[in-house]
Motif scaffolding. Structure first.
Motif, PDB file in Angstrom:
ATOM      1  N   ALA A   1      -1.203  12.137   5.362  1.00 48.01           N
ATOM      2  CA  ALA A   1      -2.431  12.231   4.598  1.00 48.01           C
ATOM      3  C   ALA A   1      -2.276  11.514   3.258  1.00 48.01           C
ATOM      4  O   ALA A   1      -3.225  10.938   2.767  1.00 48.01           O
ATOM      5  N   ALA A   2      -1.089  11.532   2.684  1.00 52.39           N
ATOM      6  CA  ALA A   2      -0.878  10.887   1.386  1.00 52.39           C
ATOM      7  C   ALA A   2      -1.110   9.380   1.479  1.00 52.39           C
ATOM      8  O   ALA A   2      -1.643   8.772   0.548  1.00 52.39           O
ATOM      9  N   LEU A   3      -0.738   8.760   2.578  1.00 58.45           N
ATOM     10  CA  LEU A   3      -0.938   7.320   2.722  1.00 58.45           C
ATOM     11  C   LEU A   3      -2.405   6.944   2.758  1.00 58.45           C
ATOM     12  O   LEU A   3      -2.785   5.839   2.374  1.00 58.45           O
ATOM     13  N   ALA A   4      -3.258   7.858   3.225  1.00 61.68           N
ATOM     14  CA  ALA A   4      -4.680   7.562   3.296  1.00 61.68           C
ATOM     15  C   ALA A   4      -5.292   7.422   1.902  1.00 61.68           C
ATOM     16  O   ALA A   4      -6.296   6.743   1.730  1.00 61.68           O
ATOM     17  N   ASP A   5      -4.702   8.053   0.894  1.00 61.42           N
ATOM     18  CA  ASP A   5      -5.194   7.966  -0.479  1.00 61.42           C
ATOM     19  C   ASP A   5      -4.539   6.835  -1.270  1.00 61.42           C
ATOM     20  O   ASP A   5      -4.934   6.556  -2.390  1.00 61.42           O
ATOM     21  N   LEU A   6      -3.536   6.211  -0.687  1.00 56.37           N
ATOM     22  CA  LEU A   6      -2.800   5.155  -1.368  1.00 56.37           C
ATOM     23  C   LEU A   6      -3.685   3.936  -1.580  1.00 56.37           C
ATOM     24  O   LEU A   6      -4.414   3.520  -0.685  1.00 56.37           O
ATOM     25  N   LYS A   7      -3.658   3.368  -2.761  1.00 54.32           N
ATOM     26  CA  LYS A   7      -4.384   2.138  -3.076  1.00 54.32           C
ATOM     27  C   LYS A   7      -3.363   1.058  -3.384  1.00 54.32           C
ATOM     28  O   LYS A   7      -2.496   1.230  -4.238  1.00 54.32           O
ATOM     29  N   ILE A   8      -3.464  -0.044  -2.685  1.00 53.13           N
ATOM     30  CA  ILE A   8      -2.533  -1.149  -2.864  1.00 53.13           C
ATOM     31  C   ILE A   8      -3.232  -2.236  -3.676  1.00 53.13           C
ATOM     32  O   ILE A   8      -4.281  -2.734  -3.264  1.00 53.13           O
ATOM     33  N   PRO A   9      -2.687  -2.596  -4.828  1.00 55.16           N
ATOM     34  CA  PRO A   9      -3.335  -3.615  -5.658  1.00 55.16           C
ATOM     35  C   PRO A   9      -3.291  -4.991  -5.005  1.00 55.16           C
ATOM     36  O   PRO A   9      -2.296  -5.367  -4.391  1.00 55.16           O
ATOM     37  N   LYS A  10      -4.407  -5.702  -5.138  1.00 47.10           N
ATOM     38  CA  LYS A  10      -4.458  -7.094  -4.713  1.00 47.10           C
ATOM     39  C   LYS A  10      -4.338  -7.931  -5.976  1.00 47.10           C
ATOM     40  O   LYS A  10      -5.177  -7.831  -6.861  1.00 47.10           O
ATOM     41  N   LEU A  11      -3.301  -8.705  -6.084  1.00 50.30           N
ATOM     42  CA  LEU A  11      -3.073  -9.467  -7.307  1.00 50.30           C
ATOM     43  C   LEU A  11      -2.431 -10.796  -6.953  1.00 50.30           C
ATOM     44  O   LEU A  11      -1.432 -10.849  -6.244  1.00 50.30           O
ATOM     45  N   LYS A 112      -3.051  17.274  13.331  1.00 51.27           N
ATOM     46  CA  LYS A 112      -3.893  16.079  13.266  1.00 51.27           C
ATOM     47  C   LYS A 112      -5.340  16.450  12.927  1.00 51.27           C
ATOM     48  O   LYS A 112      -5.987  15.772  12.131  1.00 51.27           O
ATOM     49  N   GLN A 113      -5.840  17.541  13.518  1.00 48.45           N
ATOM     50  CA  GLN A 113      -7.209  18.000  13.217  1.00 48.45           C
ATOM     51  C   GLN A 113      -7.333  18.355  11.741  1.00 48.45           C
ATOM     52  O   GLN A 113      -8.321  18.011  11.095  1.00 48.45           O
ATOM     53  N   THR A 114      -6.339  19.048  11.215  1.00 46.47           N
ATOM     54  CA  THR A 114      -6.349  19.440   9.804  1.00 46.47           C
ATOM     55  C   THR A 114      -6.345  18.205   8.906  1.00 46.47           C
ATOM     56  O   THR A 114      -7.103  18.126   7.936  1.00 46.47           O
ATOM     57  N   ILE A 115      -5.498  17.244   9.224  1.00 48.46           N
ATOM     58  CA  ILE A 115      -5.420  16.029   8.421  1.00 48.46           C
ATOM     59  C   ILE A 115      -6.726  15.245   8.506  1.00 48.46           C
ATOM     60  O   ILE A 115      -7.253  14.790   7.491  1.00 48.46           O
ATOM     61  N   THR A 116      -7.266  15.112   9.696  1.00 49.02           N
ATOM     62  CA  THR A 116      -8.525  14.385   9.880  1.00 49.02           C
ATOM     63  C   THR A 116      -9.652  15.052   9.108  1.00 49.02           C
ATOM     64  O   THR A 116     -10.460  14.374   8.455  1.00 49.02           O
ATOM     65  N   LYS A 117      -9.699  16.375   9.134  1.00 45.64           N
ATOM     66  CA  LYS A 117     -10.718  17.116   8.386  1.00 45.64           C
ATOM     67  C   LYS A 117     -10.554  16.859   6.889  1.00 45.64           C
ATOM     68  O   LYS A 117     -11.530  16.616   6.185  1.00 45.64           O
ATOM     69  N   HIS A 118      -9.322  16.875   6.412  1.00 42.90           N
ATOM     70  CA  HIS A 118      -9.049  16.628   4.994  1.00 42.90           C
ATOM     71  C   HIS A 118      -9.474  15.214   4.597  1.00 42.90           C
ATOM     72  O   HIS A 118     -10.043  15.010   3.530  1.00 42.90           O
ATOM     73  N   LEU A 119      -9.179  14.243   5.446  1.00 45.07           N
ATOM     74  CA  LEU A 119      -9.499  12.861   5.124  1.00 45.07           C
ATOM     75  C   LEU A 119     -10.998  12.580   5.131  1.00 45.07           C
ATOM     76  O   LEU A 119     -11.471  11.688   4.438  1.00 45.07           O
ATOM     77  N   SER A 120     -11.743  13.345   5.909  1.00 41.24           N
ATOM     78  CA  SER A 120     -13.188  13.113   5.987  1.00 41.24           C
ATOM     79  C   SER A 120     -13.930  13.759   4.816  1.00 41.24           C
ATOM     80  O   SER A 120     -15.104  13.486   4.610  1.00 41.24           O
TER      81      SER A 120
END
Length: 121
Positions: A1-11, A112-120
């Motif tokens: 779930a942490a990777l879903a919030d990760l933002k990778i800079p484009k530079l 997986k259901q818990t993670i999917t619910k959190h991500l949505s």
């Protein structure tokens, strides 16, 4: 779930004339990571005749062996399987390993259901 919030800079910081590029973080556009499916890892610990899914630290401390399974996709394809025993010889036949995989996939589906619910949200 942490990777879903990760933002990778484009530079892009290189120019053809090798001049320094002055960019501020606020100027950088970021993008997230998208997943086709959520990879899930489950561990099953063995103690005597018991199999413990997603064991606590205390349960892990008494376990004689562990099986960790990583699976992905709608069909829960197993992509990694690791077994370990704390310096002991553990006999694991195909039936026991199959049971560990089945238990891991069942418990992983709930995770997986818990993670999917959190991500949505």
């Amino acid at each position: 779930a942490a990777l879903a919030d990760l933002k990778i800079p484009k530079l892009q910081a290189l120019r053809a004339d090798n001049a320094d590029v002055d960019r501020r973080l606020s100027d950088i556009q970021a993008s997230g990571i998208s997943f086709r499916s959520i990879p899930t890892c489950m561990t099953i610990a063995m103690h005597k005749n018991y199999l413990m899914v997603d064991p606590t630290a205390e349960e892990e401390s008494i376990a004689t062996a562990h099986v960790s399974i990583v699976f992905v996709g709608e069909e829960d394809d197993v992509v990694s399987l690791e077994t370990s025993a704390a310096g002991q010889h553990i006999q694991m036949d195909a039936k026991l390993l199959g049971k560990c995989i089945s238990l891991g996939i069942q418990a992983g589906a709930k995770r997986k259901q818990t993670i999917t619910k959190h991500l949505s949200n």
